[in-house]
Every structure is written in structure tokens, then in C-alpha cells.
Design a protein around this motif. Structure first.
Motif, PDB file in Angstrom:
ATOM      1  N   GLY A  98      35.845   3.173  64.965  1.00  0.00           N
ATOM      2  CA  GLY A  98      34.740   4.121  64.845  1.00  0.00           C
ATOM      3  C   GLY A  98      33.507   3.361  64.431  1.00  0.00           C
ATOM      4  N   GLU A  99      32.381   4.021  64.395  1.00  0.00           N
ATOM      5  CA  GLU A  99      31.149   3.402  63.912  1.00  0.00           C
ATOM      6  C   GLU A  99      31.229   3.263  62.394  1.00  0.00           C
ATOM      7  OE1 GLU A  99      28.598   2.169  65.783  1.00  0.00           O
ATOM      8  OE2 GLU A  99      30.052   2.567  67.369  1.00  0.00           O
ATOM      9  N   PRO A 100      30.437   2.364  61.788  1.00  0.00           N
ATOM     10  CA  PRO A 100      30.399   2.289  60.326  1.00  0.00           C
ATOM     11  C   PRO A 100      30.016   3.649  59.749  1.00  0.00           C
ATOM     12  CG  PRO A 100      29.188   0.462  61.286  1.00  0.00           C
ATOM     13  CD  PRO A 100      29.527   1.378  62.416  1.00  0.00           C
ATOM     14  N   GLY A 101      30.630   4.003  58.625  1.00  0.00           N
ATOM     15  CA  GLY A 101      30.324   5.297  58.033  1.00  0.00           C
ATOM     16  C   GLY A 101      30.935   5.443  56.662  1.00  0.00           C
ATOM     17  N   ASP A 102      30.711   6.618  56.064  1.00  0.00           N
ATOM     18  CA  ASP A 102      31.246   6.898  54.734  1.00  0.00           C
ATOM     19  C   ASP A 102      32.756   7.039  54.793  1.00  0.00           C
ATOM     20  OD1 ASP A 102      28.717   6.873  53.606  1.00  0.00           O
ATOM     21  OD2 ASP A 102      28.370   8.998  54.032  1.00  0.00           O
ATOM     22  N   LEU A 103      33.434   6.444  53.833  1.00  0.00           N
ATOM     23  CA  LEU A 103      34.895   6.495  53.790  1.00  0.00           C
ATOM     24  C   LEU A 103      35.347   7.789  53.116  1.00  0.00           C
ATOM     25  CD1 LEU A 103      35.708   2.800  52.787  1.00  0.00           C
ATOM     26  CD2 LEU A 103      35.592   3.817  55.064  1.00  0.00           C
ATOM     27  N   GLN A 104      36.436   8.332  53.619  1.00  0.00           N
ATOM     28  CA  GLN A 104      36.950   9.609  53.106  1.00  0.00           C
ATOM     29  C   GLN A 104      38.082   9.402  52.105  1.00  0.00           C
ATOM     30  OE1 GLN A 104      35.138  12.251  54.011  1.00  0.00           O
ATOM     31  NE2 GLN A 104      33.986  10.714  55.165  1.00  0.00           N
ATOM     32  N   THR A 105      38.286   8.171  51.686  1.00  0.00           N
ATOM     33  CA  THR A 105      39.407   7.880  50.778  1.00  0.00           C
ATOM     34  C   THR A 105      38.906   7.718  49.342  1.00  0.00           C
ATOM     35  OG1 THR A 105      39.188   5.635  51.633  1.00  0.00           O
ATOM     36  CG2 THR A 105      41.044   6.914  52.428  1.00  0.00           C
ATOM     37  N   MET A 106      39.838   7.646  48.410  1.00  0.00           N
ATOM     38  CA  MET A 106      39.507   7.607  46.986  1.00  0.00           C
ATOM     39  C   MET A 106      38.509   6.492  46.675  1.00  0.00           C
ATOM     40  SD  MET A 106      42.123   7.169  43.778  1.00  0.00           S
ATOM     41  CE  MET A 106      42.452   8.893  43.575  1.00  0.00           C
ATOM     42  N   GLY A 107      37.438   6.838  45.957  1.00  0.00           N
ATOM     43  CA  GLY A 107      36.413   5.854  45.612  1.00  0.00           C
ATOM     44  C   GLY A 107      35.279   5.803  46.604  1.00  0.00           C
ATOM     45  N   GLY A 108      35.462   6.482  47.755  1.00  0.00           N
ATOM     46  CA  GLY A 108      34.384   6.545  48.735  1.00  0.00           C
ATOM     47  C   GLY A 108      34.015   5.186  49.277  1.00  0.00           C
ATOM     48  N   GLY A 109      32.709   4.981  49.443  1.00  0.00           N
ATOM     49  CA  GLY A 109      32.224   3.725  49.997  1.00  0.00           C
ATOM     50  C   GLY A 109      31.792   3.885  51.439  1.00  0.00           C
ATOM     51  N   TYR A 110      31.440   2.766  52.029  1.00  0.00           N
ATOM     52  CA  TYR A 110      30.891   2.722  53.382  1.00  0.00           C
ATOM     53  C   TYR A 110      31.606   1.592  54.103  1.00  0.00           C
ATOM     54  CZ  TYR A 110      27.270   2.269  57.023  1.00  0.00           C
ATOM     55  OH  TYR A 110      26.587   2.212  58.209  1.00  0.00           O
ATOM     56  N   GLY A 111      32.200   1.896  55.257  1.00  0.00           N
ATOM     57  CA  GLY A 111      33.011   0.854  55.883  1.00  0.00           C
ATOM     58  C   GLY A 111      33.157   0.991  57.375  1.00  0.00           C
ATOM     59  N   ILE A 112      33.850   0.021  57.908  1.00  0.00           N
ATOM     60  CA  ILE A 112      34.157  -0.051  59.341  1.00  0.00           C
ATOM     61  C   ILE A 112      35.643  -0.330  59.485  1.00  0.00           C
ATOM     62  CG2 ILE A 112      33.574  -2.528  59.388  1.00  0.00           C
ATOM     63  CD1 ILE A 112      32.875  -0.237  62.332  1.00  0.00           C
TER      64      ILE A 112
END
Length: 316
Positions: A98-112
Motif C-alpha cells: 500500500g502507499e505510506p500511511g498511518d498504522l492501525q496497530t498499537m502505538g500508531g505511527g506512519y509506515g510502509i
């Protein structure tokens, strides 16, 4: 930590995520026997942290009918580094999930997320919240942090090249055999000797995941506790030559190999030259001579089941 050790801003290993059919058994194993702390659950997910680590979690378990590696997650310096890496991967023909974006897992963050050359799902993320962690006390035989992950590949040279040429990992050392040629490549993204290693195997799969203990005493106490719990010990205790770290390998309830280690070598980047170690030399595998000699039986234990998740992104 040097900010420019990895040219793409990849900083460290965050966590390894596993899907397991025997979910409740595995949760109990990682909490009560292995010494991780369950910091949250979400439906069919369990997040397990190491008490000494600022990472939100070091292992994620997911309940599934099929055993698989869900993903390996690495940290990145910044959101900009994540975006630049995504563009770089696209230019190299790497399949992005997917494109880089906000993570939906614990702690959040921004990833690819993307597939490596063998089809493993790799995540690289920045801006993940850190968790409250603490200093592990003397005699406390629980993991301080995740140390490294080792993956089997049936195309060792190409997989190593993917990580070095495409992702900018550096080669620290290699293991070699007169019969088989290259057997393992140790790869780093920071000054730890390795965060990832690639082993030659009959199919892509998890070889082992390793956890750093506070020191030798805690490493031995932990090894003994897991043995007393009746968990099958494959190999160890001993001390490897490459990386200079101790090892005790166990098989978890779903057949993945897990390692306790300590004192993994730190590398002076300017002075380091990779070595090739012959596995036929007993000192290569175990400097102490306390572990059984490496055998085909021991090697096969870490081949694991063929990964059912190759080129299939995990649902979460």
C-alpha cells in the motif's frame, strides 16, 4: 546511534509478528514461560512487549488457522524517510502492499509495507509512540529487548542482495561450508552486529527470533527456566563466533524457534571488515564448547514449516 548508518534511514528491528493456530497456548508460552508482557489484545491479536524496551511490542500474535510469518517491522528515522523509501522501492520494482500511511496497530505511527524478494511482508515505520519501560534488575531473567530475526531462504544470494542493495543493510559476517557454500549472512542497520540474518534453507520460513537478556547470569537463568518448563531445547547454551553472542534455542508450541542471547557484539563502522567463518570449525558455532556440535538434526529443527504467507499481506 549514527543517524546515517543506513542510507534509507532504517534504524532498528521493532517487532516480529506471527500467525498461529494454537493462539491461547502461544499467548501463555510468551507470557508465562518466555517472559514477555502482554500489553494489549485486540480481537484475535495479542501484543507482547519486552520490559526493558521502549518498543510498544516486540512480538505480535494473531489467531489464524494457518501458521505464518505476518511481518517483520523495522524503525525509520522520520516520516520523510518512510516516504523516500517508498519512492525508492517503487523505482526498484518492489511490490508495495500500500502507499505510506498511518498504522492501525498499537502505538500508531506512519509506515510502509512491502514484500521482500522471497515474499515476506516487511514494514518500515516512524513516529511510533514509545512505551514506559524500565531497567531490568540483576537476576531478572526476562528479555530486555528483541535482538534479531533470522529468516530461511532457498535463494540466499538474491535475498542477501535485496537487503543490501535495495534496503541498504550492511553485511557484517557470513557462515560458509565446504559442501554447501554460503550458509548465513549477518546484516545490520545500526551498530549491533546483526538485526537480521538470512540462512540457507529448503524454503522461505522463520529460522529463529532472538531476545537479548540483561547479562550472562540472567541468560543462563532464563535458559534454565524454559528448560524446566518442559520446552524443547534445540541447541545451547553456547557462544557463537560471528556476533560473539550467547545462544540457547528453543521450539515454541507452534514450531517456531526462539532464542535467548546476550552480549551481541557492537561494531565500530570505520574498523569493521566482514569475515567468512567455516562452520566445520567447532569454534565458529560455539566458542565455549558447551553446546552439542551443530548437526543436520539441529539444522533441520530451524528449517520450520514452509511459510504460508508469502506474497500474501496479513489482514492487519
Amino acid at each position: 546511534m549514527s543517524s546515517h548508518l543506513n542510507e534509507h534511514g532504517i534504524t532498528h528491528l521493532r517487532h516480529v509478528d506471527l500467525a498461529v493456530p494454537d493462539y491461547e497456548t502461544q499467548r501463555t508460552f510468551y507470557k508465562d514461560t518466555w517472559g514477555l508482557t502482554e500489553v494489549g489484545t485486540d480481537g484475535n491479536l495479542s501484543y507482547l512487549a519486552a520490559e526493558g524496551s521502549p518498543e510498544q511490542y516486540v512480538v505480535r500474535l494473531r489467531r489464524d488457522a494457518e501458521k505464518r510469518l505476518d511481518l517483520i517491522s523495522f524503525g525509520a528515522e522520520s516520516r520523510a524517510a518512510v516516504d523516500a523509501l517508498a519512492a525508492h522501492l517503487g523505482s526498484q520494482g518492489v511490490q508495495l502492499i500500500g502507499e505510506p500511511g498511518d498504522l492501525q496497530t498499537m502505538g500508531g505511527g506512519y509506515g510502509i509495507r512491502f514484500f521482500d524478494i522471497d515474499g515476506r511482508t516487511i514494514e518500515v515505520s516512524a513516529d511510533v509512540a514509545t512505551r514506559e519501560h524500565r531497567k531490568i534488575e540483576e537476576g531478572e531473567a526476562i528479555p530486555v529487548r528483541i535482538s534479531h530475526a533470522v529468516m530461511n531462504s532457498n535463494n540466499l544470494a538474491a535475498t542477501k542482495e535485496f537487503y543490501t542493495d535495495v534496503l541498504g543493510f550492511k553485511l557484517s559476517d557470513s557462515l560458509w561450508s565446504a559442501h554447501m557454500g554460503d550458509m548465513m549472512h549477518f546484516l545490520r542497520v545500526n551498530d549491533w552486529h546483526h538485526s537480521l540474518a538470512i540462512a540457507t534453507g529448503p524454503h522461505p520460513s522463520v529460522h529463529h527470533v532472538s531476545f537479548e537478556m540483561r547479562g550472562l547470569d540472567e541468560y543462563m537463568r532464563g535458559t534454565g527456566r524454559v528448560m524446566r518448563a518442559g520446552i524443547k531445547k534445540v541447541w545451547g547454551p553456547g557462544r557463537h563466533l560471528a556476533g560473539n553472542n550467547t545462544f540457547s534455542y528453543f521450539i515454541d508450541p507452534s514450531g517456531n524457534t526462539m532464542e535467548y542471547t546476550t552480549e551481541l557484539e557492537k561494531i565500530d563502522e570505520d574498523q569493521w571488515h566482514p569475515s567468512v567463518y567455516d562452520i566445520a570449525d567447532p569454534m565458529t558455532q560455539d566458542q565455549w564448547g558447551t553446546a552439542d556440535p551443530m548437526s543436520e538434526i539441529i539444522a533441520k529443527e530451524s528449517f520450520n514449516d514452509p511459510d504460508r504467507g508469502l506474497f500474501v499481506a496479513p489482514p492487519v
